[in-house]
Design a protein around this motif. Sequence first.
Motif, PDB file in Angstrom:
ATOM      1  N   ARG A  12       0.849  -1.211   0.000  1.00 19.10           N
ATOM      2  CA  ARG A  12       0.000   0.000   0.000  1.00 19.10           C
ATOM      3  C   ARG A  12       0.877   1.250   0.000  1.00 19.10           C
ATOM      4  O   ARG A  12       0.595   2.203  -0.729  1.00 19.10           O
ATOM      5  CB  ARG A  12      -0.916  -0.010   1.211  1.00 19.10           C
ATOM      6  CG  ARG A  12      -1.832   1.184   1.267  1.00 19.10           C
ATOM      7  CD  ARG A  12      -2.741   1.105   2.460  1.00 19.10           C
ATOM      8  NE  ARG A  12      -3.688   2.205   2.441  1.00 19.10           N
ATOM      9  CZ  ARG A  12      -4.394   2.575   3.459  1.00 19.10           C
ATOM     10  NH1 ARG A  12      -4.279   1.931   4.604  1.00 19.10           N
ATOM     11  NH2 ARG A  12      -5.226   3.575   3.360  1.00 19.10           N
ATOM     12  N   ASP A  58       1.204  -0.085  -4.739  1.00 22.51           N
ATOM     13  CA  ASP A  58       0.909  -1.290  -5.525  1.00 22.51           C
ATOM     14  C   ASP A  58      -0.396  -1.904  -5.016  1.00 22.51           C
ATOM     15  O   ASP A  58      -0.410  -2.839  -4.224  1.00 22.51           O
ATOM     16  CB  ASP A  58       2.065  -2.280  -5.410  1.00 22.51           C
ATOM     17  CG  ASP A  58       1.953  -3.458  -6.370  1.00 22.51           C
ATOM     18  OD1 ASP A  58       0.859  -3.668  -6.949  1.00 22.51           O
ATOM     19  OD2 ASP A  58       2.958  -4.183  -6.521  1.00 22.51           O
ATOM     20  N   GLN A  59      -1.501  -1.367  -5.495  1.00 29.52           N
ATOM     21  CA  GLN A  59      -2.827  -1.777  -5.014  1.00 29.52           C
ATOM     22  C   GLN A  59      -3.144  -3.237  -5.361  1.00 29.52           C
ATOM     23  O   GLN A  59      -3.745  -3.940  -4.563  1.00 29.52           O
ATOM     24  CB  GLN A  59      -3.896  -0.840  -5.591  1.00 29.52           C
ATOM     25  CG  GLN A  59      -5.238  -0.946  -4.925  1.00 29.52           C
ATOM     26  CD  GLN A  59      -5.216  -0.573  -3.438  1.00 29.52           C
ATOM     27  OE1 GLN A  59      -4.309   0.067  -2.940  1.00 29.52           O
ATOM     28  NE2 GLN A  59      -6.225  -1.029  -2.730  1.00 29.52           N
ATOM     29  N   GLU A  60      -2.711  -3.669  -6.537  1.00 32.51           N
ATOM     30  CA  GLU A  60      -2.987  -5.047  -6.947  1.00 32.51           C
ATOM     31  C   GLU A  60      -2.306  -6.045  -6.013  1.00 32.51           C
ATOM     32  O   GLU A  60      -2.917  -7.021  -5.569  1.00 32.51           O
ATOM     33  CB  GLU A  60      -2.519  -5.267  -8.387  1.00 32.51           C
ATOM     34  CG  GLU A  60      -2.888  -6.627  -8.944  1.00 32.51           C
ATOM     35  CD  GLU A  60      -2.464  -6.763 -10.402  1.00 32.51           C
ATOM     36  OE1 GLU A  60      -2.109  -7.899 -10.768  1.00 32.51           O
ATOM     37  OE2 GLU A  60      -2.490  -5.771 -11.146  1.00 32.51           O
ATOM     38  N   ARG A  61      -1.043  -5.804  -5.686  1.00 30.06           N
ATOM     39  CA  ARG A  61      -0.310  -6.682  -4.758  1.00 30.06           C
ATOM     40  C   ARG A  61      -0.932  -6.609  -3.369  1.00 30.06           C
ATOM     41  O   ARG A  61      -1.074  -7.632  -2.690  1.00 30.06           O
ATOM     42  CB  ARG A  61       1.160  -6.272  -4.708  1.00 30.06           C
ATOM     43  CG  ARG A  61       1.995  -7.111  -3.770  1.00 30.06           C
ATOM     44  CD  ARG A  61       3.497  -6.888  -4.010  1.00 30.06           C
ATOM     45  NE  ARG A  61       4.347  -7.292  -2.926  1.00 30.06           N
ATOM     46  CZ  ARG A  61       4.539  -8.538  -2.517  1.00 30.06           C
ATOM     47  NH1 ARG A  61       3.921  -9.520  -3.132  1.00 30.06           N
ATOM     48  NH2 ARG A  61       5.345  -8.814  -1.522  1.00 30.06           N
ATOM     49  N   ARG A  62      -1.341  -5.432  -2.944  1.00 29.74           N
ATOM     50  CA  ARG A  62      -1.976  -5.284  -1.635  1.00 29.74           C
ATOM     51  C   ARG A  62      -3.242  -6.125  -1.555  1.00 29.74           C
ATOM     52  O   ARG A  62      -3.468  -6.835  -0.573  1.00 29.74           O
ATOM     53  CB  ARG A  62      -2.305  -3.822  -1.359  1.00 29.74           C
ATOM     54  CG  ARG A  62      -2.981  -3.609  -0.017  1.00 29.74           C
ATOM     55  CD  ARG A  62      -3.395  -2.152   0.202  1.00 29.74           C
ATOM     56  NE  ARG A  62      -4.055  -2.004   1.468  1.00 29.74           N
ATOM     57  CZ  ARG A  62      -5.332  -2.305   1.710  1.00 29.74           C
ATOM     58  NH1 ARG A  62      -6.094  -2.766   0.744  1.00 29.74           N
ATOM     59  NH2 ARG A  62      -5.857  -2.145   2.912  1.00 29.74           N
ATOM     60  N   GLN A  63      -4.079  -6.060  -2.577  1.00 32.27           N
ATOM     61  CA  GLN A  63      -5.319  -6.833  -2.566  1.00 32.27           C
ATOM     62  C   GLN A  63      -5.028  -8.338  -2.546  1.00 32.27           C
ATOM     63  O   GLN A  63      -5.694  -9.088  -1.845  1.00 32.27           O
ATOM     64  CB  GLN A  63      -6.187  -6.474  -3.776  1.00 32.27           C
ATOM     65  CG  GLN A  63      -6.831  -5.109  -3.635  1.00 32.27           C
ATOM     66  CD  GLN A  63      -7.655  -4.732  -4.859  1.00 32.27           C
ATOM     67  OE1 GLN A  63      -7.516  -5.340  -5.918  1.00 32.27           O
ATOM     68  NE2 GLN A  63      -8.498  -3.726  -4.703  1.00 32.27           N
ATOM     69  N   TYR A  64      -4.030  -8.736  -3.314  1.00 35.14           N
ATOM     70  CA  TYR A  64      -3.646 -10.146  -3.317  1.00 35.14           C
ATOM     71  C   TYR A  64      -3.212 -10.581  -1.912  1.00 35.14           C
ATOM     72  O   TYR A  64      -3.649 -11.614  -1.405  1.00 35.14           O
ATOM     73  CB  TYR A  64      -2.515 -10.392  -4.327  1.00 35.14           C
ATOM     74  CG  TYR A  64      -1.892 -11.758  -4.182  1.00 35.14           C
ATOM     75  CD1 TYR A  64      -2.534 -12.873  -4.715  1.00 35.14           C
ATOM     76  CD2 TYR A  64      -0.691 -11.941  -3.505  1.00 35.14           C
ATOM     77  CE1 TYR A  64      -1.980 -14.150  -4.575  1.00 35.14           C
ATOM     78  CE2 TYR A  64      -0.135 -13.196  -3.360  1.00 35.14           C
ATOM     79  CZ  TYR A  64      -0.775 -14.296  -3.901  1.00 35.14           C
ATOM     80  OH  TYR A  64      -0.235 -15.540  -3.755  1.00 35.14           O
TER      81      TYR A  64
END
Length: 143
Positions: free
Chosen positions: A40, A44-50
């Motif tokens: 966050r 890197d929102q995509e990695r955070r959600q993962y």
Amino acid sequence: MTGLSAEAADTPSPRTPMLAVVDQLTKLAADARVDAGAARADGDQERRQYLMGEHRGLMEAAEALLAFDWTAAWRESMTITTVEQLDALPSGSVIRRGGFTPGVFERAEDCELWLEAGSDSPDYPGEHLLPAILVWHPDWSDQ
């Protein structure tokens, strides 16, 4: 200290290995949450959600392990309900018959007969011995 002896207090319970797995899962979940915080901060929102999904999945797995009724599962796996299951047991196996006349029986050596504890007369296998709980299996002595 409770009324347990020092030896009994040092002996791990059967739940200890399962609790160690739960501990590892919660540590991995915590690491995933920390990494999600770093993602966050990096934007890197995509990695955070993962990583948050991983965190939730690991926590759910830990909760499922704690909620599972291990005693009931073990009891069910040791319950003998058919003559075929009874016949498949090797010599030296020990069962406890329930019902109106409970008893403990050992499979006689090299034959299909069952010997009741404290009795000299053998019992033939059959539904009269069922349902039963497997108390001892000769393979367990190897462990």
